[in-house]
Design an enzyme around this catalytic site. Sequence first.
Site, mmCIF file in Angstrom:
data_model
loop_
_atom_site.group_PDB
_atom_site.id
_atom_site.type_symbol
_atom_site.label_atom_id
_atom_site.label_comp_id
_atom_site.label_asym_id
_atom_site.label_seq_id
_atom_site.Cartn_x
_atom_site.Cartn_y
_atom_site.Cartn_z
ATOM 1 N N ARG A 163 0.799 -1.227 0.000
ATOM 2 C CA ARG A 163 0.000 0.000 0.000
ATOM 3 C C ARG A 163 0.831 1.277 0.000
ATOM 4 O O ARG A 163 0.578 2.199 -0.789
ATOM 5 C CB ARG A 163 -0.911 0.066 1.253
ATOM 6 C CG ARG A 163 -2.175 -0.690 1.150
ATOM 7 C CD ARG A 163 -2.496 -1.268 2.505
ATOM 8 N NE ARG A 163 -1.507 -2.270 2.786
ATOM 9 C CZ ARG A 163 -1.640 -3.552 2.392
ATOM 10 N NH1 ARG A 163 -2.731 -3.950 1.810
ATOM 11 N NH2 ARG A 163 -0.691 -4.423 2.633
ATOM 12 N N THR A 164 1.792 1.344 0.904
ATOM 13 C CA THR A 164 2.493 2.626 1.087
ATOM 14 C C THR A 164 3.261 2.987 -0.177
ATOM 15 O O THR A 164 3.157 4.108 -0.690
ATOM 16 C CB THR A 164 3.436 2.534 2.300
ATOM 17 O OG1 THR A 164 2.686 2.034 3.402
ATOM 18 C CG2 THR A 164 4.019 3.880 2.648
ATOM 19 N N LYS A 178 25.911 -4.376 -1.453
ATOM 20 C CA LYS A 178 27.373 -4.490 -1.583
ATOM 21 C C LYS A 178 28.087 -3.843 -0.406
ATOM 22 O O LYS A 178 29.304 -3.739 -0.393
ATOM 23 C CB LYS A 178 27.844 -3.789 -2.862
ATOM 24 C CG LYS A 178 27.219 -4.288 -4.137
ATOM 25 C CD LYS A 178 27.727 -3.419 -5.297
ATOM 26 C CE LYS A 178 26.820 -3.509 -6.494
ATOM 27 N NZ LYS A 178 27.051 -2.401 -7.438
ATOM 28 N N ARG A 236 11.350 3.843 3.366
ATOM 29 C CA ARG A 236 10.996 2.889 4.432
ATOM 30 C C ARG A 236 12.249 2.121 4.785
ATOM 31 O O ARG A 236 12.988 1.671 3.889
ATOM 32 C CB ARG A 236 9.899 1.929 3.970
ATOM 33 C CG ARG A 236 9.658 0.799 4.979
ATOM 34 C CD ARG A 236 8.459 -0.038 4.637
ATOM 35 N NE ARG A 236 7.224 0.691 4.906
ATOM 36 C CZ ARG A 236 6.008 0.147 4.835
ATOM 37 N NH1 ARG A 236 5.867 -1.126 4.503
ATOM 38 N NH2 ARG A 236 4.937 0.864 5.092
ATOM 39 N N HIS A 250 5.069 5.816 11.567
ATOM 40 C CA HIS A 250 4.573 5.638 10.190
ATOM 41 C C HIS A 250 3.628 6.815 9.928
ATOM 42 O O HIS A 250 2.413 6.653 9.857
ATOM 43 C CB HIS A 250 3.842 4.294 10.100
ATOM 44 C CG HIS A 250 3.570 3.808 8.699
ATOM 45 N ND1 HIS A 250 3.699 4.606 7.575
ATOM 46 C CD2 HIS A 250 3.141 2.599 8.255
ATOM 47 C CE1 HIS A 250 3.367 3.896 6.505
ATOM 48 N NE2 HIS A 250 3.032 2.682 6.886
HETATM 49 N N1 CP Z 1 -0.070 -0.095 5.952
HETATM 50 C C1 CP Z 1 1.100 -0.372 5.333
HETATM 51 O O1 CP Z 1 2.148 0.216 5.657
HETATM 52 O O2 CP Z 1 1.009 -1.308 4.367
HETATM 53 P P1 CP Z 1 2.226 -1.779 3.445
HETATM 54 O O3 CP Z 1 3.237 -2.449 4.374
HETATM 55 O O4 CP Z 1 1.641 -2.710 2.438
HETATM 56 O O5 CP Z 1 2.841 -0.555 2.847
#
Ligand code: CP
Length: 304
Positions: free
Chosen positions: A51-52, A80, A101, A132
């Site tokens: 999603r993110t 590496k 991320r 998040h």
């Molecule tokens: N909610 C969320 O962070 O989903 P993903 O890990 O799929 O990005």
Amino acid sequence: MQLKNFVSITDYSKEEILSILDLAEEFEANPNQNLLQGKVIATLFFEPSTRTRLSFETAVNRLNGKIIGFSDAATSSSSKGETLKDTIRMVSNYVDLIIMRHPLEGAARYASEVANSVGIPVINAGDGANQHPSQTMLDLYSIKKTQGKLENLKITMVGDLKYGRTVHSLVMAMSHFNPTFDFIAPEELKMPEEYKTFCNEHHIPYTEHTDLANIGDADILYMTRVQKERFLDPMEYERVKNVYTLKNSMLEGTKPNLRILHPLPRVNEIDYDVDENPKAYYFQQAKNGLFVRQAMICRVLGLK
Ligand code: CP
């Protein structure tokens, strides 16, 4: 001029958060615009995501920007041995914004310091069990959309409250809106002390339970997945992995305005029979992420 990042939800005031939610509403009405023409944005995902990453990339595409990046760090030179510092310094040469991320708590803040030194802002797409913030912004948007307000709501959080970064960010964000919390988790996965201290310091009432019961007075039921990837001891994960499963029958007697949120992905914590219940909102919640992330990108880049 100091660059605006989006590393923690606490980087933004209540007024700034509300203004981004207003902008997201505009994008929901009109998602295809030319605002990012000529901009290149990097999505660096050192951890898996559906999603993110895809909603950030859709947000850029719908605003006519360009995307570079990776969804698997094994395909980058970090495999590496290149350091995060050098990776960020390099990518900053190519782009106008970095969305990252990373599994390490604090990695996004560190990346922002490196990138900001050459004029590039950073959005945190999740750093370990820490924060998040883009998920939190879409959670706030979803709460406001379904409840008509953010103030004075009872929010029941269920599941992995120890490692779940989304609940940590959401507790902090809701502190602007006079919430009441119920934290439902097994002993091993209780809400960490620092967030309970945060609640105490902000005069936010909360209760703690280990049973998934007493959800009758909740306005928002925020379910979470047990975060397998954060456990050091696989046996401990096995003990708690199926600790709660929400079933349709458990929603009888709940408030008419109750909505069930989940950052997703789900594993076993919501039965499929809940999906057709009008109180289930998790798929619409994920869709809202597109509009909210469009608004966040524009704010960080100083557009709109
Ligand atoms: N909610 C969320 O962070 O989903 P993903 O890990 O799929 O990005």
